[in-house]
Design an enzyme around this catalytic site. Structure first.
Site, short mmCIF file in Angstrom:
data_model
loop_
_atom_site.label_atom_id
_atom_site.label_comp_id
_atom_site.label_asym_id
_atom_site.label_seq_id
_atom_site.Cartn_x
_atom_site.Cartn_y
_atom_site.Cartn_z
N VAL A 72 1.00 -1.18 -0.27
CA VAL A 72 0.03 0.23 -0.06
C VAL A 72 0.87 1.05 0.62
O VAL A 72 0.29 2.38 -0.90
CB VAL A 72 -1.28 0.08 1.10
CG1 VAL A 72 -2.01 -1.17 0.69
CG2 VAL A 72 -0.33 -0.61 2.38
N GLU A 73 1.89 0.94 0.69
CA GLU A 73 2.84 2.16 0.50
C GLU A 73 3.54 2.42 -0.81
O GLU A 73 3.47 3.60 -1.28
CB GLU A 73 4.69 1.76 1.61
CG GLU A 73 3.59 1.73 2.66
CD GLU A 73 3.83 0.19 3.28
OE1 GLU A 73 3.89 0.04 4.62
OE2 GLU A 73 3.14 -0.74 2.07
N LYS A 82 -7.02 -0.45 2.56
CA LYS A 82 -7.79 -1.60 2.36
C LYS A 82 -8.79 -2.87 3.13
O LYS A 82 -7.96 -2.98 4.20
CB LYS A 82 -5.69 -2.22 2.27
CG LYS A 82 -6.04 -3.75 1.00
CD LYS A 82 -4.46 -4.08 0.79
CE LYS A 82 -4.71 -5.52 0.81
NZ LYS A 82 -3.55 -6.40 -0.19
#
Length: 119
Positions: free
Chosen positions: A72-73, A98
């Protein structure tokens, strides 16, 4: 500073560390804040004097439909850089969520802020 915000933008993308998780698109949720480069639109009421948030959402959906991310980063960084470079904002903050990925967890994610470097 004037800020445009986009809350709970739902986007389909391929995201996850295990290969099987990136086999099918999944829904992620974005919260985005971005600085307006100036405040002319407050006086003129003209779309050409601001950043068109509809275009931002369309562009994010387009690029995330084409891309695949493990973290996600990395996805958050991609979205920040897209907004900084393509839409002329001096600052952006992106929250990537998420949802429902782990039992008993509403959602996980990251929040990052980026600004243009002074030249």
């Amino acid at each position: 500073m004037d800020i445009i915000f986009l809350q709970e933008v739902k986007v389909e993308t391929r995201l996850g560390v295990p290969e099987w998780e990136r086999m099918r698109p999944q829904t992620i949720v974005l919260d985005i804040e971005l600085a307006m480069p100036h405040s002319r639109s407050c006086q003129t009421d003209a779309i050409e004097d601001t950043i068109d948030y509809g275009c931002i959402v369309a562009r994010i959906r387009e690029t995330l439909a084409e891309e695949s991310f493990k973290l996600v980063e990395a996805l958050a960084e991609h979205v920040c850089q897209l907004i900084l470079t393509e839409f002329g904002t001096p600052w952006v903050k992106v929250k990537v969520g998420k949802p429902g990925i782990l039992p008993g967890l509403k959602q996980l994610g990251v929040i990052i802020e980026r600004g243009k470097k002074a030249v």
